[in-house]
Motif scaffolding. Structure first.
Motif, PDB file in Angstrom:
ATOM      1  N   SER A  40       0.877  -1.156   0.000  1.00  0.00           N
ATOM      2  CA  SER A  40       0.000   0.000   0.000  1.00  0.00           C
ATOM      3  C   SER A  40       0.924   1.217   0.000  1.00  0.00           C
ATOM      4  O   SER A  40       1.596   1.489   1.001  1.00  0.00           O
ATOM      5  CB  SER A  40      -0.867  -0.056   1.269  1.00  0.00           C
ATOM      6  N   LEU A  41       0.999   1.909  -1.135  1.00  0.00           N
ATOM      7  CA  LEU A  41       1.942   3.029  -1.259  1.00  0.00           C
ATOM      8  C   LEU A  41       1.491   4.199  -0.400  1.00  0.00           C
ATOM      9  O   LEU A  41       0.292   4.414  -0.203  1.00  0.00           O
ATOM     10  CB  LEU A  41       2.035   3.471  -2.724  1.00  0.00           C
ATOM     11  N   PRO A  42       2.453   4.997   0.098  1.00  0.00           N
ATOM     12  CA  PRO A  42       2.085   6.115   0.967  1.00  0.00           C
ATOM     13  C   PRO A  42       1.199   7.143   0.256  1.00  0.00           C
ATOM     14  O   PRO A  42       1.375   7.432  -0.929  1.00  0.00           O
ATOM     15  CB  PRO A  42       3.421   6.744   1.361  1.00  0.00           C
ATOM     16  N   GLU A  46       1.303  11.635   3.677  1.00  0.00           N
ATOM     17  CA  GLU A  46       2.459  11.076   4.384  1.00  0.00           C
ATOM     18  C   GLU A  46       3.774  11.629   3.831  1.00  0.00           C
ATOM     19  O   GLU A  46       4.823  11.419   4.444  1.00  0.00           O
ATOM     20  CB  GLU A  46       2.482   9.548   4.243  1.00  0.00           C
ATOM     21  N   THR A 157      -5.058  -2.513  12.055  1.00  0.00           N
ATOM     22  CA  THR A 157      -4.069  -2.363  13.129  1.00  0.00           C
ATOM     23  C   THR A 157      -3.748  -0.887  13.408  1.00  0.00           C
ATOM     24  O   THR A 157      -3.230  -0.555  14.462  1.00  0.00           O
ATOM     25  CB  THR A 157      -2.772  -3.123  12.785  1.00  0.00           C
ATOM     26  N   TRP A 158      -3.997  -0.008  12.450  1.00  0.00           N
ATOM     27  CA  TRP A 158      -3.885   1.453  12.636  1.00  0.00           C
ATOM     28  C   TRP A 158      -4.632   2.097  11.475  1.00  0.00           C
ATOM     29  O   TRP A 158      -5.024   1.403  10.521  1.00  0.00           O
ATOM     30  CB  TRP A 158      -2.416   1.905  12.741  1.00  0.00           C
ATOM     31  N   ARG A 160      -3.967   3.738   8.850  1.00  0.00           N
ATOM     32  CA  ARG A 160      -3.475   3.590   7.472  1.00  0.00           C
ATOM     33  C   ARG A 160      -3.245   2.130   7.094  1.00  0.00           C
ATOM     34  O   ARG A 160      -2.664   1.838   6.046  1.00  0.00           O
ATOM     35  CB  ARG A 160      -2.163   4.366   7.293  1.00  0.00           C
ATOM     36  N   ALA A 161      -3.673   1.216   7.925  1.00  0.00           N
ATOM     37  CA  ALA A 161      -3.388  -0.204   7.680  1.00  0.00           C
ATOM     38  C   ALA A 161      -4.181  -0.751   6.507  1.00  0.00           C
ATOM     39  O   ALA A 161      -5.255  -0.256   6.158  1.00  0.00           O
ATOM     40  CB  ALA A 161      -3.716  -1.024   8.924  1.00  0.00           C
ATOM     41  N   ASP A 185       6.720  -6.457   1.040  1.00  0.00           N
ATOM     42  CA  ASP A 185       5.985  -5.194   1.187  1.00  0.00           C
ATOM     43  C   ASP A 185       7.000  -4.088   1.471  1.00  0.00           C
ATOM     44  O   ASP A 185       7.489  -3.957   2.593  1.00  0.00           O
ATOM     45  CB  ASP A 185       4.944  -5.290   2.314  1.00  0.00           C
ATOM     46  N   PRO A 186       7.360  -3.283   0.434  1.00  0.00           N
ATOM     47  CA  PRO A 186       8.393  -2.258   0.632  1.00  0.00           C
ATOM     48  C   PRO A 186       7.937  -1.038   1.422  1.00  0.00           C
ATOM     49  O   PRO A 186       8.748  -0.156   1.715  1.00  0.00           O
ATOM     50  CB  PRO A 186       8.782  -1.873  -0.796  1.00  0.00           C
ATOM     51  N   CYS A 188       5.860  -1.352   4.535  1.00  0.00           N
ATOM     52  CA  CYS A 188       5.067  -2.342   5.293  1.00  0.00           C
ATOM     53  C   CYS A 188       4.323  -1.776   6.485  1.00  0.00           C
ATOM     54  O   CYS A 188       3.485  -2.478   7.056  1.00  0.00           O
ATOM     55  CB  CYS A 188       5.935  -3.525   5.690  1.00  0.00           C
ATOM     56  N   LEU A 190       2.837  -1.220   9.823  1.00  0.00           N
ATOM     57  CA  LEU A 190       2.846  -2.099  10.997  1.00  0.00           C
ATOM     58  C   LEU A 190       2.920  -3.573  10.610  1.00  0.00           C
ATOM     59  O   LEU A 190       2.869  -4.446  11.474  1.00  0.00           O
ATOM     60  CB  LEU A 190       1.610  -1.866  11.858  1.00  0.00           C
ATOM     61  N   THR A 192       0.854  -5.541   8.553  1.00  0.00           N
ATOM     62  CA  THR A 192      -0.369  -6.355   8.478  1.00  0.00           C
ATOM     63  C   THR A 192      -0.234  -7.442   7.414  1.00  0.00           C
ATOM     64  O   THR A 192      -0.569  -8.610   7.659  1.00  0.00           O
ATOM     65  CB  THR A 192      -1.590  -5.469   8.162  1.00  0.00           C
ATOM     66  N   VAL A 207       9.865  -3.576   4.345  1.00  0.00           N
ATOM     67  CA  VAL A 207      10.742  -2.415   4.512  1.00  0.00           C
ATOM     68  C   VAL A 207       9.867  -1.286   5.044  1.00  0.00           C
ATOM     69  O   VAL A 207       8.739  -1.093   4.561  1.00  0.00           O
ATOM     70  CB  VAL A 207      11.410  -1.966   3.190  1.00  0.00           C
ATOM     71  N   GLU A 208      10.383  -0.558   6.028  1.00  0.00           N
ATOM     72  CA  GLU A 208       9.607   0.543   6.609  1.00  0.00           C
ATOM     73  C   GLU A 208      10.588   1.599   7.106  1.00  0.00           C
ATOM     74  O   GLU A 208      11.557   1.271   7.788  1.00  0.00           O
ATOM     75  CB  GLU A 208       8.728   0.002   7.760  1.00  0.00           C
ATOM     76  N   SER A 210       9.954   4.150   9.172  1.00  0.00           N
ATOM     77  CA  SER A 210       9.760   4.539  10.573  1.00  0.00           C
ATOM     78  C   SER A 210      10.285   3.430  11.488  1.00  0.00           C
ATOM     79  O   SER A 210       9.780   2.304  11.445  1.00  0.00           O
ATOM     80  CB  SER A 210       8.265   4.770  10.847  1.00  0.00           C
TER      81      SER A 210
HETATM   82  C1  LIG Z   1      -0.057   3.299   3.688  1.00  0.00           C
HETATM   83  S1  LIG Z   1       1.139   2.989   4.904  1.00  0.00           S
HETATM   84  C2  LIG Z   1       1.292   1.227   4.854  1.00  0.00           C
HETATM   85  C3  LIG Z   1       0.441   0.546   5.891  1.00  0.00           C
HETATM   86  C4  LIG Z   1       0.689  -0.938   5.969  1.00  0.00           C
HETATM   87  N1  LIG Z   1       0.203  -1.629   4.768  1.00  0.00           N
HETATM   88  C5  LIG Z   1       0.011  -1.522   7.196  1.00  0.00           C
HETATM   89  O1  LIG Z   1      -0.877  -2.364   7.075  1.00  0.00           O
HETATM   90  O2  LIG Z   1       0.384  -1.104   8.292  1.00  0.00           O
HETATM   91  C6  LIG Z   1       2.620   3.509   4.120  1.00  0.00           C
HETATM   92  C7  LIG Z   1       3.869   3.285   4.981  1.00  0.00           C
HETATM   93  O3  LIG Z   1       4.989   3.602   4.164  1.00  0.00           O
HETATM   94  C8  LIG Z   1       5.979   4.176   4.987  1.00  0.00           C
HETATM   95  N2  LIG Z   1       6.895   4.888   4.086  1.00  0.00           N
HETATM   96  C9  LIG Z   1       6.727   6.077   3.454  1.00  0.00           C
HETATM   97  N3  LIG Z   1       7.771   6.328   2.635  1.00  0.00           N
HETATM   98  C10 LIG Z   1       8.607   5.252   2.745  1.00  0.00           C
HETATM   99  C11 LIG Z   1       9.837   4.898   2.129  1.00  0.00           C
HETATM  100  N4  LIG Z   1      10.438   5.697   1.230  1.00  0.00           N
HETATM  101  N5  LIG Z   1      10.402   3.715   2.451  1.00  0.00           N
HETATM  102  C12 LIG Z   1       9.816   2.884   3.353  1.00  0.00           C
HETATM  103  N6  LIG Z   1       8.658   3.173   3.994  1.00  0.00           N
HETATM  104  C13 LIG Z   1       8.058   4.343   3.675  1.00  0.00           C
HETATM  105  C14 LIG Z   1       5.214   5.035   5.960  1.00  0.00           C
HETATM  106  O4  LIG Z   1       6.000   5.260   7.133  1.00  0.00           O
HETATM  107  C15 LIG Z   1       3.973   4.157   6.217  1.00  0.00           C
HETATM  108  O5  LIG Z   1       4.181   3.338   7.343  1.00  0.00           O
END
Ligand SMILES: C[S@@+](CC[C@H](N)C(=O)[O-])C[C@H]1O[C@@H](n2cnc3c(N)ncnc32)[C@H](O)[C@@H]1O
Length: 237
Positions: A40-42, A46, A157-158, A160-161, A185-186, A188, A190, A192, A207-208, A210
């Motif tokens: 799920s891309l940001p 974000e 789980t949050w 944006r999950a 999941d690049p 990822c 939390l 999920t 990959v995350e 945060s």
């Molecule tokens: C839409 S949320 C994904 C939620 C995830 N699918 C879940 O179920 O928790 C997008 C995530 O991408 C992270 N993020 C944003 N830019 C990023 C980057 N360049 N590399 C890795 N993570 C990144 C954000 O911190 C955020 O946690």
């Protein structure tokens, strides 16, 4: 994760890297044939430093590199929720489809995941999320059809999950209709999707950026009949 269980079978693995998912993917591509990307891309909210126009370019470029990174017979799956900006909708399914076309990928299915019961009026965010699956070479026989409207997201789980029910449906699809046995999941969050993959017996790599979320993504557990929980830091309890 990854240890041999009492019956001799290997328990599914999970690896979570803290860092930039875009750089990680560029270094890891091309991915092995049994690796699917499910992500799920940001959202633009974000990445405020990009502005909406810059975010749109980023979104399409990254979606195209994900479609290009998976092997020909493997799949790239995107879970995206549209947003309203300045009185207009940003349709992320459209953006992902443009990117997939650029990468030479084809749509295998497009599911709608209801975020609230059908008929509910929502403001700012839609009542549904998109779940789209692409591949360059894989084709699905008509018998592989499955419900294209998921009536509920499942546990979140949050905010944006990815919904848990959607993640579980994706894991079941990968097992039944693809040769993919590792989920990448690049972005990822939390974790999920990683936890749902492991619960279905698939390996998972996340990959995350945060550190706090990466830590939680290593420890998230989704077990049948139980609410999501975090294992302690030492291991699998
Ligand atoms: C839409 S949320 C994904 C939620 C995830 N699918 C879940 O179920 O928790 C997008 C995530 O991408 C992270 N993020 C944003 N830019 C990023 C980057 N360049 N590399 C890795 N993570 C990144 C954000 O911190 C955020 O946690």
């Amino acid at each position: 994760m990854g240890e041999i269980d009492g019956g001799g079978a290997r328990a599914p693995r999970r690896t979570v890297h803290e860092g930039d998912g875009v750089a990680w993917l560029a270094a890891a591509a091309p991915l092995p044939p049994d690796h699917a990307v499910v992500t799920s891309l940001p959202d633009h909210s974000e990445l405020p430093e990009l502005g909406v126009g810059g975010w749109r370019t980023f979104f399409e470029d990254v979606a195209a590199s994900i479609c290009g990174a998976v092997a020909d017979e493997a799949v790239a799956i995107f879970y995206q929720t549209d947003v309203k900006h300045d009185g207009r909708w940003i349709d992320k399914a459209y953006l992902v489809e443009r990117a997939a076309e650029r990468a030479g990928s084809h749509l295998l299915w497009h599911r709608i995941v209801c975020r609230v019961p059908a008929g509910t009026i929502t403001f700012g965010r839609p009542a549904y999320s998109h779940l789209l699956c692409f591949s360059r070479a894989l084709r699905l026989a008509p018998a592989a059809s499955s419900a294209d409207v998921l009536p509920a997201l499942g546990e979140m789980t949050w905010p944006r999950a990815m919904g848990r029910a959607a993640c579980e449906a994706v894991a079941a699809f990968l097992l039944a209709h693809t040769g993919c046995r590792t989920v990448v999941d690049p972005f990822c969050g939390l974790g999920t999707m990683l936890a749902a993959a492991n619960a279905a017996g698939l390996d998972a790599v996340g990959v995350e950026r945060s550190p706090k979320r990466a830590d939680r993504a290593r420890r998230l557990r989704l077990e049948p009949g139980r609410r999501a929980r975090l294992a302690d830091r030492e291991g699998s309890r």
